[in-house]
Write an enzyme that holds these catalytic residues in place. Structure first.
Site, PDB file in Angstrom:
ATOM      1  N   ASP A   1      -4.789 -77.076  -4.452  1.00 13.67           N
ATOM      2  CA  ASP A   1      -3.438 -77.592  -4.630  1.00 13.67           C
ATOM      3  C   ASP A   1      -3.416 -78.970  -3.974  1.00 13.67           C
ATOM      4  O   ASP A   1      -3.480 -79.089  -2.743  1.00 13.67           O
ATOM      5  CB  ASP A   1      -2.441 -76.643  -3.961  1.00 13.67           C
ATOM      6  CG  ASP A   1      -1.006 -77.128  -4.020  1.00 13.67           C
ATOM      7  OD1 ASP A   1      -0.756 -78.299  -4.395  1.00 13.67           O
ATOM      8  OD2 ASP A   1      -0.114 -76.329  -3.672  1.00 13.67           O
ATOM      9  N   ILE A   2      -3.330 -80.012  -4.779  1.00 16.30           N
ATOM     10  CA  ILE A   2      -3.414 -81.383  -4.276  1.00 16.30           C
ATOM     11  C   ILE A   2      -2.330 -81.685  -3.245  1.00 16.30           C
ATOM     12  O   ILE A   2      -2.525 -82.519  -2.368  1.00 16.30           O
ATOM     13  CB  ILE A   2      -3.383 -82.393  -5.448  1.00 16.30           C
ATOM     14  CG1 ILE A   2      -3.951 -83.744  -5.012  1.00 16.30           C
ATOM     15  CG2 ILE A   2      -1.989 -82.510  -6.044  1.00 16.30           C
ATOM     16  CD1 ILE A   2      -4.242 -84.683  -6.170  1.00 16.30           C
TER      17      ILE A   2
ATOM     18  N   ASN B   1       4.458 -90.791 -14.766  1.00 14.86           N
ATOM     19  CA  ASN B   1       4.940 -91.413 -15.994  1.00 14.86           C
ATOM     20  C   ASN B   1       5.401 -92.826 -15.652  1.00 14.86           C
ATOM     21  O   ASN B   1       5.588 -93.169 -14.480  1.00 14.86           O
ATOM     22  CB  ASN B   1       6.058 -90.576 -16.639  1.00 14.86           C
ATOM     23  CG  ASN B   1       7.208 -90.323 -15.688  1.00 14.86           C
ATOM     24  OD1 ASN B   1       7.829 -91.247 -15.170  1.00 14.86           O
ATOM     25  ND2 ASN B   1       7.500 -89.059 -15.429  1.00 14.86           N
TER      26      ASN B   1
ATOM     27  N   ASP C   1       2.531 -84.170 -11.218  1.00  9.80           N
ATOM     28  CA  ASP C   1       3.575 -85.089 -10.762  1.00  9.80           C
ATOM     29  C   ASP C   1       4.784 -84.317 -10.250  1.00  9.80           C
ATOM     30  O   ASP C   1       5.337 -84.630  -9.190  1.00  9.80           O
ATOM     31  CB  ASP C   1       3.963 -86.040 -11.887  1.00  9.80           C
ATOM     32  CG  ASP C   1       4.686 -87.285 -11.384  1.00  9.80           C
ATOM     33  OD1 ASP C   1       4.402 -87.728 -10.253  1.00  9.80           O
ATOM     34  OD2 ASP C   1       5.518 -87.813 -12.130  1.00  9.80           O
TER      35      ASP C   1
ATOM     36  N   SER D   1      -4.094 -87.875 -16.865  1.00 11.08           N
ATOM     37  CA  SER D   1      -3.840 -87.891 -18.309  1.00 11.08           C
ATOM     38  C   SER D   1      -4.332 -86.664 -19.068  1.00 11.08           C
ATOM     39  O   SER D   1      -4.139 -86.571 -20.275  1.00 11.08           O
ATOM     40  CB  SER D   1      -4.409 -89.152 -18.979  1.00 11.08           C
ATOM     41  OG  SER D   1      -3.599 -90.263 -18.724  1.00 11.08           O
TER      42      SER D   1
ATOM     43  N   GLY E   1      -3.372 -83.499 -18.753  1.00  7.88           N
ATOM     44  CA  GLY E   1      -2.371 -82.448 -18.933  1.00  7.88           C
ATOM     45  C   GLY E   1      -1.535 -82.731 -20.173  1.00  7.88           C
ATOM     46  O   GLY E   1      -2.054 -82.807 -21.288  1.00  7.88           O
TER      47      GLY E   1
END
Length: 166
Positions: A9-10, A23, A33, A116, A118
């Site tokens: 988990d980042i 985005n 995000d 990119s 996902g």
């Protein structure tokens, strides 16, 4: 730990900066995000609104707020349109920009998601070798950093492990 991949988990990593696949409007959203925004708290969205936006292929930095990471680097990767719309160059640029922002704030460790891959639809088997090549190139040119490629699932981790072992 110069370069490694792991499934994690980042938002929980103790690194100088975590990268989020942002985005262009820096509004938060789904995937990594959304997870970063939820973990960092509402201050992150307020900081993003103050910046206003970020173009595809670039990155901006904010404080990490409630994260263990001191900084969040918001990298905007391309939407996959089949590969003929400059997507590889834009993805490479997003990784380079994220590393440049890390160096600008004096960071020495960074965690990247698979930018990119996902909802933006970039094929992971094309994104992983590109990401690793760009990071290796930047480290060779600008000096060592500790880099973790954080993978959402076992299949993505296998792609990164394969590339890192070569």
């Amino acid at each position: 730990m110069p370069l490694l991949a792991r499934r994690a988990d980042i938002t929980t990593l103790a690194v100088d900066a975590v990268v989020t696949a942002a985005n262009a409007g820096l509004r938060g959203g789904g995937g990594v995000d959304g997870a970063v925004h939820r973990a960092a708290g509402p201050e992150l969205l307020a900081a993003c609104r103050a910046i206003g936006g970020c173009r595809t292929g670039d990155a901006v930095v904010t404080p990490g707020f409630r994260l263990q990471a001191r900084w969040v680097i918001h990298a905007v990767g391309p939407v996959w349109r089949g590969g003929g719309a400059g997507e590889p160059a834009l993805l490479a640029s997003a990784y380079r920009a994220a590393l440049a922002r890390l160096r600008e704030v004096g960071g020495r460790s960074i965690a990247f998601p698979a930018i990119s891959t996902g909802v933006y639809g970039y094929p992971p088997d094309l994104a992983a070798p590109l990401a690793i090549a760009i990071v290796r190139e930047a480290l060779a040119a600008h000096g060592p950093l500790d880099v973790i490629f954080v993978c959402f699932d076992a299949a993505t981790l296998a792609l990164y492990d394969k590339e890192l072992s070569e």
